[in-house]
Design a protein around this motif. Sequence first.
Motif, PDB file in Angstrom:
ATOM      1  N   ALA A 136       0.827  -1.216   0.000  1.00 19.33           N
ATOM      2  CA  ALA A 136       0.000   0.000   0.000  1.00 19.33           C
ATOM      3  C   ALA A 136       0.858   1.261   0.000  1.00 19.33           C
ATOM      4  O   ALA A 136       0.489   2.276  -0.602  1.00 19.33           O
ATOM      5  N   PHE A 137       2.004   1.199   0.672  1.00 15.74           N
ATOM      6  CA  PHE A 137       2.874   2.376   0.773  1.00 15.74           C
ATOM      7  C   PHE A 137       4.175   2.199  -0.018  1.00 15.74           C
ATOM      8  O   PHE A 137       5.169   2.881   0.267  1.00 15.74           O
ATOM      9  N   ALA A 138       4.144   1.317  -1.017  1.00 14.19           N
ATOM     10  CA  ALA A 138       5.356   1.039  -1.798  1.00 14.19           C
ATOM     11  C   ALA A 138       5.840   2.253  -2.582  1.00 14.19           C
ATOM     12  O   ALA A 138       7.003   2.303  -2.992  1.00 14.19           O
ATOM     13  N   TRP A 139       4.967   3.221  -2.790  1.00 16.10           N
ATOM     14  CA  TRP A 139       5.348   4.409  -3.564  1.00 16.10           C
ATOM     15  C   TRP A 139       6.259   5.349  -2.773  1.00 16.10           C
ATOM     16  O   TRP A 139       7.001   6.153  -3.367  1.00 16.10           O
ATOM     17  N   ILE A 140       6.246   5.244  -1.451  1.00 16.28           N
ATOM     18  CA  ILE A 140       6.980   6.210  -0.620  1.00 16.28           C
ATOM     19  C   ILE A 140       8.491   6.173  -0.860  1.00 16.28           C
ATOM     20  O   ILE A 140       9.115   7.237  -1.024  1.00 16.28           O
ATOM     21  N   PRO A 141       9.163   4.996  -0.883  1.00 16.16           N
ATOM     22  CA  PRO A 141      10.618   5.004  -1.127  1.00 16.16           C
ATOM     23  C   PRO A 141      10.992   5.647  -2.461  1.00 16.16           C
ATOM     24  O   PRO A 141      11.996   6.368  -2.554  1.00 16.16           O
ATOM     25  N   PHE A 142      10.195   5.394  -3.495  1.00 15.94           N
ATOM     26  CA  PHE A 142      10.464   5.998  -4.805  1.00 15.94           C
ATOM     27  C   PHE A 142      10.333   7.517  -4.716  1.00 15.94           C
ATOM     28  O   PHE A 142      11.181   8.257  -5.238  1.00 15.94           O
TER      29      PHE A 142
ATOM     30  N   HIS B 133       3.556   0.705  -8.993  1.00 14.77           N
ATOM     31  CA  HIS B 133       2.696  -0.091  -9.866  1.00 14.77           C
ATOM     32  C   HIS B 133       3.400  -1.370 -10.300  1.00 14.77           C
ATOM     33  O   HIS B 133       2.826  -2.464 -10.251  1.00 14.77           O
ATOM     34  N   ALA B 134       4.659  -1.250 -10.718  1.00 16.74           N
ATOM     35  CA  ALA B 134       5.414  -2.421 -11.174  1.00 16.74           C
ATOM     36  C   ALA B 134       5.638  -3.406 -10.032  1.00 16.74           C
ATOM     37  O   ALA B 134       5.442  -4.617 -10.186  1.00 16.74           O
ATOM     38  N   LEU B 135       6.035  -2.898  -8.864  1.00 16.03           N
ATOM     39  CA  LEU B 135       6.265  -3.782  -7.715  1.00 16.03           C
ATOM     40  C   LEU B 135       4.972  -4.496  -7.315  1.00 16.03           C
ATOM     41  O   LEU B 135       4.973  -5.699  -7.035  1.00 16.03           O
ATOM     42  N   GLU B 136       3.885  -3.763  -7.285  1.00 11.27           N
ATOM     43  CA  GLU B 136       2.597  -4.343  -6.911  1.00 11.27           C
ATOM     44  C   GLU B 136       2.192  -5.444  -7.891  1.00 11.27           C
ATOM     45  O   GLU B 136       1.679  -6.496  -7.480  1.00 11.27           O
TER      46      GLU B 136
END
Length: 352
Positions: free
Chosen positions: A32-38, A256-259
């Motif tokens: 859900a929060f995978a976008w934060i590191p990017f 998006h890619a990681l998800e």
Amino acid sequence: MTAIDAQTTTAAARPRVRARFMHHPALDIAVAFAWIPFAITAHLLQAGGNTTGVAAFVSAVFLLSFAHQPITVALVYGDPAQFRLRRAIFTWSPLVFVVAVAAGFWISFVLVAVIGGVWNAEHTLMQRYGVTRIYGRKAGQEDGLLEKVMLFGWLALAVVWVAADPATPGRVAAVSLGENNTTAINALTQFRSIAAVLLVPALAVVAITAIAWVRAERRRVEVNPLKWLYLGSTAALFGLILVDPLAGIMGYVGSHALEYFVIVHQSLGRRYADPVTDGGAPIGRVVRVGPGRVAFFAVYLVIVAAIVFGLQHLRSPLAYTVVFFTLGGMHVFYDGFIWKLRRPVVAQSLTI
């Protein structure tokens, strides 16, 4: 006691707020929060004035984005049951895409870049809508139209905002986004005056749908807080795009890619676990042998790396455009057929 009374008693006995996970609690929250590191990485590189680092990071994120796209091709052509869903489409689509992209390259590369950018943005949003629906379905929620409208309202506001912002051309010129993305964004900024007019209606749509969604959630018999968490994270991501477009876009694209990799990894394990029920799919045999899914993804990434290095060796803009947009187009197009939640095999693979 009547059947209706029994159903009412059962519904009343169930907790209204109940967390239902798609993977595992820690993994669901991480996704859900995978976008934060990017986003943080992009922001810090920009703040430090590291233009070389920004360019390298942007290239790495778009390479990751490209890496997840061909996996849809493997899912379709590695499973006869998937292929039979749309036999004619899956047979002729590769040729159609190659011809269309090649023609677009010679006629108007700007048009190809804009269509590709818009289609990918919509596709990425639809994946977020799909995950939202999975969390909703786990709580018995069959309706999702309001959430789809709300998500598209967020995307529309972000696009209109970036297009209307006078600082956008300077931001694009300051970093290397690649020819495709730079072309698409520059084309978007040509409509700045129109975008400025659309800002107020876009904000109104966002506000109205948000209020309607909150009211709808309050009326539900059962709710899944994981859906709230995921939607809240998505809202924060779109909010970031308004403040720091590059950081927001990197978070949008990278997560998006990681998800997608996470979803496919889970689906493969459940869908092809039993050789009796998988219809003899070649992809199933690969998944069940030895290291299983790890081996599948390892081989897959080697193939993707070979494609990337091959394109670098050719140094042909036409070859790059055809391969990039054909695989991307097939990925977006095919996903609309093979990930329908109403299909029992898909729902089972996603634990709905």
